[in-house]
Design a protein around this motif. Structure first.
Motif: not given
Length: 341
Positions: A154-180
């Motif tokens: 792969i060719l990358v440069r400064p600023g290339t975006r490869l990942n993303q960050l989620r921020l969580k407050a507290g302990d979120p409940p797992k609402l549902e699990t679905r099979s794929v």
């Protein structure tokens, strides 16, 4: 250190991430891009500093750069002209963003969809981190990413975006699990297999690559597909995927009891994906699949992964795909770097 007050436990939406930026809990070497904050996540960007290393590692009780000294082969400057990261090699790259998380907040990273679809394995590292991709409550320090291209260089440069960050407050409940399940009857082409000796993928060049140079199409054959060890496949889910506007979802790692293979490197689904409200009804989940040690025969509809749904702390100020997206309304689709087959 101040505490973050959220209306309820959950994943932070875009407006809360923007507040964290405004108050200095998230900072950057350069100005933030106007589209860097997603409905329920923050894209992270490469800096100009990287290292080729001989092995992956966790820093444990040490800082990342102190641990790099034990495994470094050579330092790399990522220039605006671009640097090639070779397949089969492991790199550590410092990211432009830095965290100073208030009490009550943790974070988790995952590859972006486009990263997973070109078989680039990435994981977040933090100083004194005991786990990949997880950021502890109150973490104050820089962010790094392990980058390991698997099928394509792969060719990358400064600023290339490869990942993303989620921020969580507290302990979120797992609402549902679905099979794929996997779709092996959706059309004449049911998937794609990466070519072993293809060229370099420029990760900042959208629609800039001929897919025939990088992918072999897989045609319909009795509703089944034999996965060869070490090969990389792009497939689609058999059912549509829909993420409610006040929830987000993550594709969980494969359960070994249903097959020794990995599905979906890029595990985040943003609120509004596949919904009528965000003009995305009928969207499929695209699956990045790699089997491990033995050939494995997949059948149409076979369960290959699970979606775990969690609440947001509040409805996001924007939904996935509202202002355009490469993957809303998707069926079987390669990454945004390739022209339509």
């Amino acid at each position: 250190m101040s505490s973050f007050q959220a209306p309820r436990p959950g994943i932070l939406p875009a407006q809360s991430i923007e507040t964290l930026i405004a108050t200095g809990a998230i900072t950057s070497d350069t100005e933030f891009d106007h589209d860097q904050v997603q409905p329920a996540s923050l894209d992270l960007r490469l800096s100009d500093q990287a290292w080729r290393v001989r092995a992956s590692f966790l820093p444990g009780k040490r800082k990342v750069e102190a641990r790099i000294a034990d495994v470094e082969m050579h330092a790399i400057e990522i220039t605006p002209a671009g640097v090639v990261l070779e397949k089969g090699c492991v790199y550590i790259v410092r990211l432009q963003e830095r965290l100073k998380l208030p009490k009550g907040l943790i974070a988790r990273a995952n590859p972006k969809s486009s990263t997973g679809r070109v078989d680039v394995f990435v994981r977040l590292l933090t100083d004194q981190g005991a786990r990949f991709d997880d950021v502890a409550e109150g973490y104050d320090g820089p962010l790094y990413m392990e980058v390991a291209p698997q099928t394509f260089s792969i060719l990358v440069r400064p600023g290339t975006r490869l990942n993303q960050l989620r921020l969580k407050a507290g302990d979120p409940p797992k609402l549902e699990t679905r099979s794929v399940g996997v779709d092996l009857q959706g059309g004449d082409i049911v998937g794609f297999r990466g070519r072993r000796h293809a060229g370099v993928v420029d990760l900042d060049h959208i629609d800039g690559h001929d897919p025939r140079d990088f992918w072999e199409p897989l045609t319909l054959r009795r509703g089944e597909l034999l996965l060869d060890p070490g090969e990389f496949y792009i497939l689609a889910s058999s059912d549509d995927v829909e993420i409610p506007v006040d929830q987000a979802a993550e594709m969980t790692p494969i359960d070994p009891s249903v097959g020794e293979f990995r599905v979906h490197y890029a595990g985040f689904f943003d609120p509004g994906f596949g919904t009528d409200e965000a003009h995305g009804a009928g969207s499929k989940g695209v699956l990045e699949v790699r089997t491990h040690d033995t050939p494995f025969l997949l059948e149409h509809g076979q369960i290959v992964a699970r979606l775990v749904y969690e609440p947001l702390t509040e409805r996001p100020s924007r939904l996935y795909g509202e202002s355009g997206s490469h993957y809303q309304n998707q069926g079987l689709k390669l990454s945004k770097h390739f022209r339509v087959w």
